[in-house]
Design an enzyme around this catalytic site. Structure first.
Site, PDB file in Angstrom:
ATOM      1  N   HIS A 176       2.463  17.219  -8.032  1.00 15.03           N
ATOM      2  CA  HIS A 176       1.477  18.030  -8.682  1.00 15.03           C
ATOM      3  C   HIS A 176       0.809  19.171  -7.739  1.00 15.03           C
ATOM      4  O   HIS A 176       0.491  18.865  -6.664  1.00 15.03           O
ATOM      5  CB  HIS A 176       0.368  17.077  -9.582  1.00 15.03           C
ATOM      6  CG  HIS A 176       0.989  16.245 -10.408  1.00 15.03           C
ATOM      7  ND1 HIS A 176       1.367  16.763 -11.573  1.00 15.03           N
ATOM      8  CD2 HIS A 176       1.278  14.881 -10.565  1.00 15.03           C
ATOM      9  CE1 HIS A 176       1.848  16.059 -12.601  1.00 15.03           C
ATOM     10  NE2 HIS A 176       1.626  14.818 -11.740  1.00 15.03           N
ATOM     11  N   CYS A 187      31.566   1.482 -12.038  1.00 17.37           N
ATOM     12  CA  CYS A 187      31.462   1.074 -10.574  1.00 17.37           C
ATOM     13  C   CYS A 187      31.041  -0.209 -10.213  1.00 17.37           C
ATOM     14  O   CYS A 187      30.855  -0.843  -8.937  1.00 17.37           O
ATOM     15  CB  CYS A 187      30.793   2.083  -9.854  1.00 17.37           C
ATOM     16  SG  CYS A 187      29.174   2.624 -10.544  1.00 17.37           S
TER      17      CYS A 187
HETATM   18  C1  LIG Z   1       4.193   6.851 -15.728  1.00 19.87           C
HETATM   19  C2  LIG Z   1       3.620   7.080 -14.319  1.00 19.87           C
HETATM   20  C3  LIG Z   1       3.741   8.443 -14.028  1.00 19.87           C
HETATM   21  C4  LIG Z   1       3.444   8.964 -13.066  1.00 19.87           C
HETATM   22  N1  LIG Z   1       3.841  10.305 -12.702  1.00 19.87           N
HETATM   23  C5  LIG Z   1       3.412  10.661 -11.375  1.00 19.87           C
HETATM   24  C6  LIG Z   1       3.750  12.198 -10.913  1.00 19.87           C
HETATM   25  O1  LIG Z   1       4.388  12.772 -11.691  1.00 19.87           O
HETATM   26  N2  LIG Z   1       3.259  12.551  -9.606  1.00 19.87           N
HETATM   27  C7  LIG Z   1       2.331  11.811  -9.039  1.00 19.87           C
HETATM   28  O2  LIG Z   1       1.857  12.272  -8.027  1.00 19.87           O
HETATM   29  N3  LIG Z   1       2.289  10.476  -9.289  1.00 19.87           N
HETATM   30  C8  LIG Z   1       2.564   9.968 -10.473  1.00 19.87           C
HETATM   31  N4  LIG Z   1       2.376   8.693 -10.927  1.00 19.87           N
HETATM   32  C9  LIG Z   1       1.730   7.845  -9.934  1.00 19.87           C
HETATM   33  C10 LIG Z   1       2.478   7.365  -8.658  1.00 19.87           C
HETATM   34  O3  LIG Z   1       3.493   6.614  -9.204  1.00 19.87           O
HETATM   35  C11 LIG Z   1       1.769   6.140  -8.022  1.00 19.87           C
HETATM   36  O4  LIG Z   1       0.336   6.907  -7.437  1.00 19.87           O
HETATM   37  C12 LIG Z   1       2.383   5.454  -6.789  1.00 19.87           C
HETATM   38  O5  LIG Z   1       3.683   5.244  -7.031  1.00 19.87           O
HETATM   39  C13 LIG Z   1       1.561   4.644  -6.486  1.00 19.87           C
HETATM   40  O6  LIG Z   1       2.090   3.646  -5.423  1.00 19.87           O
HETATM   41  P1  LIG Z   1       1.609   2.642  -4.851  1.00 19.87           P
HETATM   42  O7  LIG Z   1       2.632   2.246  -3.473  1.00 19.87           O
HETATM   43  O8  LIG Z   1       0.277   2.592  -4.823  1.00 19.87           O
HETATM   44  O9  LIG Z   1       2.184   1.473  -5.858  1.00 19.87           O
HETATM   45  P2  LIG Z   1       3.560   0.757  -6.296  1.00 19.87           P
HETATM   46  O10 LIG Z   1       4.718   1.553  -6.167  1.00 19.87           O
HETATM   47  O11 LIG Z   1       3.242   0.197  -7.601  1.00 19.87           O
HETATM   48  O12 LIG Z   1       3.688  -0.225  -5.055  1.00 19.87           O
HETATM   49  C14 LIG Z   1       2.952  -1.391  -4.968  1.00 19.87           C
HETATM   50  C15 LIG Z   1       4.018  -2.468  -4.335  1.00 19.87           C
HETATM   51  O13 LIG Z   1       3.213  -3.654  -3.988  1.00 19.87           O
HETATM   52  C16 LIG Z   1       4.164  -4.696  -4.488  1.00 19.87           C
HETATM   53  N5  LIG Z   1       3.201  -5.999  -4.432  1.00 19.87           N
HETATM   54  C17 LIG Z   1       2.269  -5.928  -5.498  1.00 19.87           C
HETATM   55  N6  LIG Z   1       1.663  -7.477  -5.375  1.00 19.87           N
HETATM   56  C18 LIG Z   1       1.958  -8.067  -4.060  1.00 19.87           C
HETATM   57  C19 LIG Z   1       1.938  -9.102  -3.612  1.00 19.87           C
HETATM   58  N7  LIG Z   1       0.903  -9.891  -3.909  1.00 19.87           N
HETATM   59  N8  LIG Z   1       2.454  -9.394  -2.427  1.00 19.87           N
HETATM   60  C20 LIG Z   1       3.508  -8.277  -1.930  1.00 19.87           C
HETATM   61  N9  LIG Z   1       3.589  -7.221  -2.436  1.00 19.87           N
HETATM   62  C21 LIG Z   1       3.036  -6.815  -3.702  1.00 19.87           C
HETATM   63  C22 LIG Z   1       4.766  -4.192  -5.619  1.00 19.87           C
HETATM   64  O14 LIG Z   1       6.051  -5.014  -5.914  1.00 19.87           O
HETATM   65  C23 LIG Z   1       5.114  -2.941  -5.299  1.00 19.87           C
HETATM   66  O15 LIG Z   1       6.188  -2.796  -4.838  1.00 19.87           O
HETATM   67  C24 LIG Z   1       2.893   8.131 -11.903  1.00 19.87           C
HETATM   68  C25 LIG Z   1       2.500   6.798 -12.283  1.00 19.87           C
HETATM   69  C26 LIG Z   1       3.189   6.393 -13.469  1.00 19.87           C
HETATM   70  C27 LIG Z   1       3.062   4.846 -13.468  1.00 19.87           C
END
Ligand SMILES: Cc1cc2nc3c(=O)[nH]c(=O)nc-3n(C[C@H](O)[C@H](O)[C@H](O)COP(=O)(O)OP(=O)(O)OC[C@H]3O[C@@H](n4cnc5c(N)ncnc54)[C@H](O)[C@@H]3O)c2cc1C
Lengths: 417, 490
Positions: free
Chosen positions: B59, B451
């Site tokens: 964004h 595949c």
């Molecule tokens: C529908 C949707 C659309 C979006 N669109 C955009 C976009 O267009 N542009 C943008 O900038 N952002 C977007 N976002 C936001 C973006 O996807 C997230 O902000 C980002 O992926 C978050 O990353 P994260 O690492 O915080 O979380 P996650 O990717 O959820 O990673 C968290 C990780 O922690 C692990 N975990 C959880 N609990 C434990 C535990 N107890 N022990 C060990 N591991 C654990 C999980 O398995 C996971 O792999 C969107 C989100 C969604 C859902």
């Protein structure tokens, strides 16, 4: 990079490619090459270890691999060169074929090309079935590969969506392997499979065929735990309140085949939106001069025997093209009325000879008449006691009938009576 | 916890909980310093949460309210993205975004967004009239009369970015423990001991909570109950590559109270993406798609773009936004040993490079002592390096590496060599979905029909496990149950 010049390139070494090669050889082509991406020829027949192949072509019941062997033998007798493990990446409109294998990339200039890449199965995504994304959802063909070629059983309790032939065959195959096939769901009021497969693969094993039913949700986090099925209305929409949960660890999809025309699109060949394959004339020549198409890449066949017949025609035509081109008379465009979904060929280029036209109908019909109309004249009419989307029909227009045609359009009409 | 008793537990300077884009980017940022790093992930691969299933939009930064962490890190992060994507070899494209308006009221909202964007520091924003709009993007819906154009908006594949960032951290020495579900954290005077539900444990001088929808649970484990996460599901439809060119920009409608709404966008890989919906839910691991959600998307598409052939859907999926009850990102230390990166909903992907830098700063402020390394390797070989070669170069490479001439995935033209590289290179692909995320094999129109059997064979061979143990995505997601009756002799 390896650069070659070869008179005829055949893309695909399945039953269509091999039959085209054999026919081209028998029509005088010597400088040719079959390119096949798999490590063996035979295409999808390799995993079709059930019988029922070859009744028309060889007058006996063969298994898929046996049918392929017949053609492999004919190709070997003629010393037709076949390069396996080779994937064609591109075919240009001027018939330059780019291919890759473990020796590297080749660029082959061909005088003619026969496209025989086959088809692929429609996947879950294309159906938009909502729910989770666990393992245990396979197309019927993928499951068939695991079972028949690799020797692994993908599941124990099975629901099959779609009553296409591969789904029916796999219902029996999984049952023979000790799995329990709980239901075959078909969204239409009739099965798209061959009648003999319904009898031999479902009825004989007491597997219920649920017509007008579809899968409306899949359940399970890691492995599939069950599916929800629902009855559907005449517009194929699920009817609320008819949901039924069936526990299962496997969902097999047999919901249609799609000709693999990525290469044809790359060559700029016109495609028929109904068949998903190229628009061809009676010689199976596409809109791109010197490029021919046959087999399931052209339209999905239910019997391999017809694939071979069509491929032989394409191979022979390619030979004629190489040795001096094909005559173009005043062309005729074939226009199906919708009840007749499509015809092959879609175009008749030369009116000198009899042309056999294949067609498929869009629904189940009893006591109908097919008419071929040119301008205000019906040049052909024939009664059909029954017609179904699952079975391909054909008719032959004679050179004399074609010669009579004043108008450039041939309408194919299905009428009551 | 008894399993761990008496065993020597490995100590790391920093342990990151969660291998989403935030955890992975943080690991990479920290790997620029002299320190030991371990990433813990409950799933079988990185990018298992929100970072697997989102819109993939970088964004521009006009949506977030000025002065929020969302606004700050979005703008900073999206400025950093082109270079990081380049270093990590992940396809990124600045295609620009358009927010469509349909009447005068909408124009006022667009003007508000414009001013908000100015205040947030977004470059190049402009408001377009209908004619200019259609010149820029021919496929926009005829009912749109104005639009906000943000030329710095971009697209990237979120899971490729996550895997590559983690891979880069690992190239620089970070460790990665999978199937490690953090279930308990004990604090003693100079470290945290972090336990997995299967009894394994690691010690951490400092820990980063990047657990996505579970980040409040992790906070509870160290006694912090100051925030809670409320998952909001977003469903998508992905269309065939034939449709990727229908629009060039990422197209939104004017936002409503419910958020940014449904978008239409090309993806960095050339498909067309439609979605997401927005549905609140309780469960934290339910990413089911629903008939209602998918129909909702289809019903709205025409308001944005003309001629989107919904028939060309190749797959649907859903992701969970980790929305915090505070409404903003939560990026702050808790006591002396943990930094939270919680509530990272959209624009978390865009913000991730900047959030990672901020987390490192916060760790230093807590007392983590280290210095920059001279030998940090910023560049990582792209998973696409082979695909990008010209025909002559490919030919030459195949001569010495014949596996690269064997095509396994027909739809995306992926060779056995590329698949083996994904299986062998850190973070190793251990299951079918992990191979797909790295190579795109199985991502095309046949969705793996052709595949997957071959990839299953390769996964079994490389890991030295029987075919029946190969999974789709870890855990119990087995693909085959047993040998067939005659299979033993095959
Ligand atoms: C529908 C949707 C659309 C979006 N669109 C955009 C976009 O267009 N542009 C943008 O900038 N952002 C977007 N976002 C936001 C973006 O996807 C997230 O902000 C980002 O992926 C978050 O990353 P994260 O690492 O915080 O979380 P996650 O990717 O959820 O990673 C968290 C990780 O922690 C692990 N975990 C959880 N609990 C434990 C535990 N107890 N022990 C060990 N591991 C654990 C999980 O398995 C996971 O792999 C969107 C989100 C969604 C859902």
């Amino acid at each position: 990079m390896n650069r070659e010049q070869i008179d005829l390139i055949i893309v695909g070494g399945g039953p269509a490619g091999l039959a085209a090669a054999v026919a081209a050889y028998d029509s005088g082509v010597r400088d040719m090459l079959v390119l096949e991406r798999d490590v063996n020829t035979g295409g999808i027949l390799q995993q079709c270890i059930h019988n029922g192949f070859g009744l028309h072509r060889f007058g006996k019941e063969l298994t898929g691999p046996e049918y392929a062997w017949e053609y492999e033998r004919m190709a070997a007798e003629r010393n037709i060169p076949i390069r396996c493990g080779t994937t064609v990446l591109n075919v240009s409109p001027d018939k330059v074929v780019t291919a890759v294998n473990s020796d590297g990339v080749s660029r082959i200039e061909a005088k003619a090309v026969v496209l025989a890449m086959g088809c692929r199965e429609r996947s879950r995504g294309a159906l938009n079935i909502p729910g989770s994304r666990p393992s245990g959802i396979f197309t019927a063909g993928t499951a068939q590969k695991y079972v028949n070629c690799m020797g692994y059983l993908p599941g124990r309790e099975v629901v099959i969506l779609g009553s296409g032939d591969i789904g029916l065959i796999m219902a029996r195959r999984m049952t023979l392997e000790g799995a329990k096939v709980k239901a075959v769901c078909e969204i239409m009021p009739y099965s798209g499979g061959l009648a003999r497969n319904i009898r031999q693969c479902l009825d004989d094993f007491d597997i219920p065929l649920k017509l007008r039913h579809t899968v409306t949700a899949v359940h399970g986090r890691e492995r599939l735990t069950g599916v929800t099925i629902s009855e559907t209305d005449e517009y194929r929409r699920p009817i609320p309140g008819t949901e039924e949960y069936i526990s299962c660890d496997t969902l097999l999809l047999s919901v249609g085949l799609i000709p693999e025309n990525e290469l044809s699109k790359g060559a700029g060949i016109s495609l028929d939106p109904i068949t998903g394959g190229a628009v061809v004339d009676e010689k199976r020549q596409t809109s791109c001069p010197g490029i021919f198409a046959c087999g399931n890449v052209l339209h999905v066949h239910d019997l391999v025997d017809f694939v071979s017949e069509e491929a032989a025609l394409a191979g022979k035509s390619a030979a004629e093209y190489i040795s001096g081109g094909l005559d173009e008379g005043a062309p005729l465009d074939l226009k199906p009325d919708g009840k007749i979904r499509y015809t092959i060929p879609q175009r008749i280029a030369s009116r000198d000879e009899d042309v056999k036209v294949y067609f498929r109908v869009d629904n189940i019909y009893k006591n109908v008449k097919i008419k071929v109309i040119n301008g205000d004249k019906t040049i052909f009419a024939k009664k059909l006691a029954a017609a179904a989307p699952g079975e391909m029909e054909s008719l032959t227009l004679t050179g004399a009938q074609l010669a009579e045609c004043g108008d450039a359009k041939l309408e194919f009409v299905l009428e009551a009576g | 916890m008894s399993a761990a008793k008496g065993m020597i537990i490995k100590m790391y300077d920093a342990v990151i909980i969660g291998a989403g884009v935030i955890g992975a980017m943080t690991a990479r940022e920290l790997s620029k310093y002299n320190m030991s790093i371990c990433v813990l992930e409950r799933s079988n691969d990185a990018a298992a949460g929100a970072s697997r299933a989102n819109s993939g939009i970088v964004h521009a930064g006009f949506d977030a309210k000025p002065k929020t962490l969302k606004a700050r890190f979005n703008v900073e992060g999206s400025e950093m993205m082109p270079q990081i994507a380049e270093e990590l070899g992940v396809p990124y494209r600045q295609n620009g975004s358009l927010v469509l308006g349909y009447n005068d009221d909408d124009r006022k909202i667009l003007e508000l967004l414009y001013r908000q964007g100015q205040e947030n520091g977004v470059r190049g924003l402009e408001i377009l009239g209908g004619e200019e709009l259609r010149k820029l993007e021919t496929a926009v819906s005829r009912s749109a009369v104005c639009a906000l154009h943000a030329p710095t908006g971009g697209i990237i594949c979120p899971y490729e970015l996550t895997v590559a960032a983690l891979g880069s951290a690992m190239d620089n020495g970070a460790e990665f423990l999978r199937n490690f579900e953090v279930s308990e954290i004990l604090e003693d005077k100079d470290s945290l001991t972090i336990y997995a539900s299967d009894g394994r444990s690691v010690k951490a001088r400092y820990a980063v909570n990047a657990a996505g929808v579970y980040s409040d649970k992790i906070a509870r484990m160290v006694g912090d109950d100051s925030f809670s996460i409320h998952p909001r599901r977003g469903e998508y439809l992905l269309l065939d590559k034939d449709c990727g060119g229908i629009v060039d920009h990422t197209i939104f409608k004017v936002p409503t109270k419910k958020g940014k709404g449904i978008l239409v966008s090309p993806t960095a890989d050339g498909n067309l993406l439609l979605g997401p919906t927005a549905e609140e839910q309780e469960e934290r691991d339910n990413t089911d798609t629903t008939a209602a959600g998918l129909n909702d998307i289809i019903a709205q598409i025409n308001e944005e773009a003309e001629g989107v052939p919904v028939r060309a859907v190749i797959t649907s999926f859903a992701g969970l936004r980790a929305a915090a009850d505070t409404g903003d990102f939560i990026i702050r230390p808790y006591k002396t040993r943990m930094v939270h990166a919680a509530g990272i909903e959209s624009p978390g992907l865009s913000a991730s490079p900047a959030i990672a830098v901020r987390i490192a700063e916060l760790l230093f402020e807590l007392g983590l002592k280290t210095e920059k390394r001279a030998d940090f390797k910023a560049e990582r070989k792209s998973y696409y390096w082979f695909r990008r070669l010209g025909a002559e170069e490919k030919d030459a490479y195949i001569k010495d590496h014949p596996d690269f001439g064997k095509i396994v995935c027909r739809c995306e033209t992926v060779s056995e060599g590329e698949i083996l590289e994904a299986i062998r290179r850190e973070p190793k692909a251990l299951d079918l979905d992990a191979v797909k995320r790295r190579t795109r094999s199985g991502m095309g129109r046949c969705q793996g029909g052709f595949c997957s059997p071959r990839i299953v064979e390769l996964l079994a061979r490389e890991q030295g496990i029987p075919i029946e143990r190969v999974t789709k995505s870890g855990g119990g997601s087995y693909l085959n149950i047993c040998r067939t009756k005659g299979g033993g002799q095959a």
